[in-house]
Design a protein around this motif. Structure first.
Motif, PDB file in Angstrom:
ATOM      1  N   PHE A   9      22.020  -3.117  -5.159  1.00 34.97           N
ATOM      2  CA  PHE A   9      20.691  -3.522  -5.615  1.00 34.97           C
ATOM      3  C   PHE A   9      20.384  -2.902  -6.965  1.00 34.97           C
ATOM      4  CE2 PHE A   9      15.990  -3.237  -5.571  1.00 34.97           C
ATOM      5  CZ  PHE A   9      15.702  -4.582  -5.399  1.00 34.97           C
ATOM      6  N   ALA A  10      19.840  -3.707  -7.896  1.00 38.05           N
ATOM      7  CA  ALA A  10      19.736  -3.300  -9.298  1.00 38.05           C
ATOM      8  C   ALA A  10      18.577  -2.353  -9.603  1.00 38.05           C
ATOM      9  CB  ALA A  10      19.617  -4.551 -10.177  1.00 38.05           C
ATOM     10  N   LEU A  11      17.507  -2.393  -8.840  1.00 41.64           N
ATOM     11  CA  LEU A  11      16.313  -1.619  -9.180  1.00 41.64           C
ATOM     12  C   LEU A  11      16.287  -0.292  -8.431  1.00 41.64           C
ATOM     13  CD1 LEU A  11      13.640  -4.476  -9.119  1.00 41.64           C
ATOM     14  CD2 LEU A  11      14.992  -3.648 -11.048  1.00 41.64           C
ATOM     15  N   ALA A  12      16.056   0.787  -9.176  1.00 41.54           N
ATOM     16  CA  ALA A  12      16.033   2.117  -8.560  1.00 41.54           C
ATOM     17  C   ALA A  12      14.631   2.557  -8.156  1.00 41.54           C
ATOM     18  CB  ALA A  12      16.632   3.133  -9.538  1.00 41.54           C
ATOM     19  N   VAL A  13      13.627   1.744  -8.399  1.00 40.66           N
ATOM     20  CA  VAL A  13      12.241   2.102  -8.078  1.00 40.66           C
ATOM     21  C   VAL A  13      12.048   2.083  -6.558  1.00 40.66           C
ATOM     22  CG1 VAL A  13       9.811   1.569  -8.474  1.00 40.66           C
ATOM     23  CG2 VAL A  13      11.520   1.054 -10.233  1.00 40.66           C
ATOM     24  N   PRO A  14      11.534   3.151  -5.963  1.00 40.00           N
ATOM     25  CA  PRO A  14      11.314   3.155  -4.506  1.00 40.00           C
ATOM     26  C   PRO A  14      10.392   2.018  -4.077  1.00 40.00           C
ATOM     27  CG  PRO A  14      11.091   5.369  -5.406  1.00 40.00           C
ATOM     28  CD  PRO A  14      11.186   4.445  -6.583  1.00 40.00           C
ATOM     29  N   GLY A  15      10.822   1.282  -3.094  1.00 38.82           N
ATOM     30  CA  GLY A  15      10.030   0.176  -2.569  1.00 38.82           C
ATOM     31  C   GLY A  15      10.431  -1.179  -3.122  1.00 38.82           C
ATOM     32  N   ALA A  16      11.146  -1.209  -4.248  1.00 42.37           N
ATOM     33  CA  ALA A  16      11.533  -2.488  -4.851  1.00 42.37           C
ATOM     34  C   ALA A  16      12.492  -3.256  -3.936  1.00 42.37           C
ATOM     35  CB  ALA A  16      12.164  -2.265  -6.215  1.00 42.37           C
ATOM     36  N   GLN A  17      13.409  -2.533  -3.306  1.00 36.30           N
ATOM     37  CA  GLN A  17      14.350  -3.192  -2.412  1.00 36.30           C
ATOM     38  C   GLN A  17      13.636  -3.756  -1.184  1.00 36.30           C
ATOM     39  OE1 GLN A  17      18.887  -2.547  -0.788  1.00 36.30           O
ATOM     40  NE2 GLN A  17      17.769  -0.775  -1.535  1.00 36.30           N
ATOM     41  N   THR A  35       0.823  -1.216   0.000  1.00 39.02           N
ATOM     42  CA  THR A  35       0.000   0.000   0.000  1.00 39.02           C
ATOM     43  C   THR A  35       0.859   1.269   0.000  1.00 39.02           C
ATOM     44  OG1 THR A  35      -0.169  -0.151   2.419  1.00 39.02           O
ATOM     45  CG2 THR A  35      -1.958  -1.105   1.123  1.00 39.02           C
ATOM     46  N   HIS A  36       2.087   1.192   0.522  1.00 35.75           N
ATOM     47  CA  HIS A  36       2.947   2.375   0.598  1.00 35.75           C
ATOM     48  C   HIS A  36       3.875   2.513  -0.612  1.00 35.75           C
ATOM     49  CE1 HIS A  36       1.524   2.519   4.723  1.00 35.75           C
ATOM     50  NE2 HIS A  36       2.075   3.694   4.851  1.00 35.75           N
ATOM     51  N   TRP A  37       4.257   1.392  -1.231  1.00 38.50           N
ATOM     52  CA  TRP A  37       5.146   1.434  -2.401  1.00 38.50           C
ATOM     53  C   TRP A  37       4.573   0.566  -3.526  1.00 38.50           C
ATOM     54  CZ3 TRP A  37       7.851  -0.191   2.288  1.00 38.50           C
ATOM     55  CH2 TRP A  37       8.460   0.866   2.957  1.00 38.50           C
ATOM     56  N   PRO A  38       3.413   0.900  -4.047  1.00 42.56           N
ATOM     57  CA  PRO A  38       2.793   0.037  -5.074  1.00 42.56           C
ATOM     58  C   PRO A  38       3.655  -0.130  -6.317  1.00 42.56           C
ATOM     59  CG  PRO A  38       1.676   2.159  -4.936  1.00 42.56           C
ATOM     60  CD  PRO A  38       2.585   2.086  -3.761  1.00 42.56           C
ATOM     61  N   GLN A  39       4.331   0.940  -6.763  1.00 42.09           N
ATOM     62  CA  GLN A  39       5.167   0.835  -7.954  1.00 42.09           C
ATOM     63  C   GLN A  39       6.395  -0.042  -7.696  1.00 42.09           C
ATOM     64  OE1 GLN A  39       6.037   4.873  -9.134  1.00 42.09           O
ATOM     65  NE2 GLN A  39       4.068   5.134 -10.174  1.00 42.09           N
ATOM     66  N   GLY A  40       6.997   0.120  -6.522  1.00 42.05           N
ATOM     67  CA  GLY A  40       8.141  -0.713  -6.173  1.00 42.05           C
ATOM     68  C   GLY A  40       7.759  -2.170  -6.026  1.00 42.05           C
ATOM     69  N   TRP A  41       6.580  -2.413  -5.472  1.00 45.90           N
ATOM     70  CA  TRP A  41       6.101  -3.793  -5.319  1.00 45.90           C
ATOM     71  C   TRP A  41       5.859  -4.429  -6.686  1.00 45.90           C
ATOM     72  CZ3 TRP A  41       7.512  -3.505  -0.663  1.00 45.90           C
ATOM     73  CH2 TRP A  41       7.189  -4.464   0.288  1.00 45.90           C
ATOM     74  N   ALA A  42       5.264  -3.666  -7.603  1.00 46.51           N
ATOM     75  CA  ALA A  42       5.000  -4.183  -8.940  1.00 46.51           C
ATOM     76  C   ALA A  42       6.303  -4.434  -9.690  1.00 46.51           C
ATOM     77  CB  ALA A  42       4.111  -3.219  -9.708  1.00 46.51           C
ATOM     78  N   ALA A  43       7.257  -3.500  -9.571  1.00 43.99           N
ATOM     79  CA  ALA A  43       8.538  -3.661 -10.255  1.00 43.99           C
ATOM     80  C   ALA A  43       9.297  -4.867  -9.713  1.00 43.99           C
ATOM     81  CB  ALA A  43       9.382  -2.389 -10.099  1.00 43.99           C
ATOM     82  N   GLY A  44       9.280  -5.038  -8.413  1.00 43.88           N
ATOM     83  CA  GLY A  44       9.956  -6.184  -7.815  1.00 43.88           C
ATOM     84  C   GLY A  44       9.331  -7.494  -8.251  1.00 43.88           C
ATOM     85  N   SER A  45       8.020  -7.547  -8.274  1.00 47.60           N
ATOM     86  CA  SER A  45       7.329  -8.769  -8.661  1.00 47.60           C
ATOM     87  C   SER A  45       7.615  -9.136 -10.113  1.00 47.60           C
ATOM     88  CB  SER A  45       5.819  -8.607  -8.454  1.00 47.60           C
ATOM     89  OG  SER A  45       5.131  -9.763  -8.863  1.00 47.60           O
ATOM     90  N   ARG A  46       7.730  -8.133 -10.977  1.00 46.01           N
ATOM     91  CA  ARG A  46       8.010  -8.407 -12.389  1.00 46.01           C
ATOM     92  C   ARG A  46       9.399  -8.996 -12.595  1.00 46.01           C
ATOM     93  NH1 ARG A  46       4.897  -3.651 -13.306  1.00 46.01           N
ATOM     94  NH2 ARG A  46       6.759  -2.338 -13.282  1.00 46.01           N
ATOM     95  N   HIS A  47      10.290  -8.794 -11.631  1.00 40.66           N
ATOM     96  CA  HIS A  47      11.638  -9.357 -11.730  1.00 40.66           C
ATOM     97  C   HIS A  47      11.756 -10.715 -11.041  1.00 40.66           C
ATOM     98  CE1 HIS A  47      12.737  -5.322 -13.095  1.00 40.66           C
ATOM     99  NE2 HIS A  47      13.880  -5.836 -13.510  1.00 40.66           N
ATOM    100  N   ALA A  48      10.692 -11.159 -10.390  1.00 43.19           N
ATOM    101  CA  ALA A  48      10.678 -12.523  -9.855  1.00 43.19           C
ATOM    102  C   ALA A  48      10.380 -13.488 -11.004  1.00 43.19           C
ATOM    103  CB  ALA A  48       9.619 -12.651  -8.754  1.00 43.19           C
ATOM    104  N   ASP A  49      10.976 -14.666 -10.962  1.00 44.83           N
ATOM    105  CA  ASP A  49      10.840 -15.632 -12.062  1.00 44.83           C
ATOM    106  C   ASP A  49       9.507 -16.370 -11.934  1.00 44.83           C
ATOM    107  OD1 ASP A  49      11.077 -17.742 -13.917  1.00 44.83           O
ATOM    108  OD2 ASP A  49      13.258 -17.685 -13.762  1.00 44.83           O
ATOM    109  N   VAL A  50       8.504 -15.913 -12.673  1.00 46.42           N
ATOM    110  CA  VAL A  50       7.165 -16.484 -12.563  1.00 46.42           C
ATOM    111  C   VAL A  50       7.115 -17.920 -13.091  1.00 46.42           C
ATOM    112  CG1 VAL A  50       6.316 -15.631 -14.781  1.00 46.42           C
ATOM    113  CG2 VAL A  50       4.716 -15.983 -12.899  1.00 46.42           C
TER     114      VAL A  50
END
Length: 206
Positions: free
Chosen positions: A127-135, A43-58
């Protein structure tokens, strides 16, 4: 002759299963805290959560989900065979197969973690992703999947020991112990069923 003498083993209270239910209730509270932390982060970092999830191996996550669903069916079949004298010869083999499926899950997860390490997705200075919340997402990802893996290791070890004991017809590898182990295994599988969409399927279309 005392009442204790008259009490047959089959009439003894199933303390093991009750103890397992109590243990699992405490585990629900433990994982519940992690799920609350996940909800806070999403709820606090929706963009970071989405970016992180897209880098997980589905793909690997889906393979592991299939492995665990299959293992749950196999261990349930093992318990059913144990309750049927004519099919009891299959119990040890099915328990062993469940343990093998669990070990395969762990091997796939280890491969996935290694790839994420190489891609600098482990939280830290590089850490590779610069999106806030991804880390923060990956910090929680590694905590949740790591704790789940620890529970998996315990389950695989218990099932392997029970499979060996049942194949040698040991008294301690009896039905009530198999049922308690199967209950634990189902719990571990259910936890993953929640982790899979929460970690791998967050806005993957985005």
């Amino acid at each position: 002759m005392t009442t204790a003498t008259l009490l047959e083993p089959k009439d003894e209270p199933d303390i093991g299963k009750l103890g397992m239910w109590v243990f699992l209730a405490s585990e629900v509270l433990f994982f519940g805290g992690l799920f609350l932390a996940y909800l806070y982060g999403r709820t606090h970092w929706p963009q970071g959560w989405a970016a992180g999830s897209r880098h997980a191996d589905v793909v690997l996550g889906t393979v592991n989900t299939a492995l665990l669903l299959t293992s749950s069916a196999v261990v349930a079949l093992a318990v059913a065979c144990e309750e049927d004298a004519k099919q009891r010869r299959w119990t040890a083999r099915l328990l062993a197969l469940t343990a093998v499926l669990g070990a395969t899950f762990l091997a796939v997860k280890g491969f996935e973690w290694h790839a994420e390490w190489d891609e600098h997705l482990f939280p830290g200075p590089s850490f590779a992703l610069a999106v806030p919340g991804a880390q923060e997402f990956f910090a929680l990802y590694f905590v949740m999947t790591g704790l789940h893996a620890v529970h998996m290791i315990v389950g695989v070890a218990v099932l392997a020991v029970l499979a060996r004991g049942r194949s040698r017809d040991r008294a301690w590898a009896r039905a009530r112990h198999l049922e308690a182990a199967a209950l634990y295994w189902h719990f571990v599988d259910v936890v993953w069923i929640f982790l899979y969409p929460l970690l791998y399927l967050v806005q993957r279309h985005g």
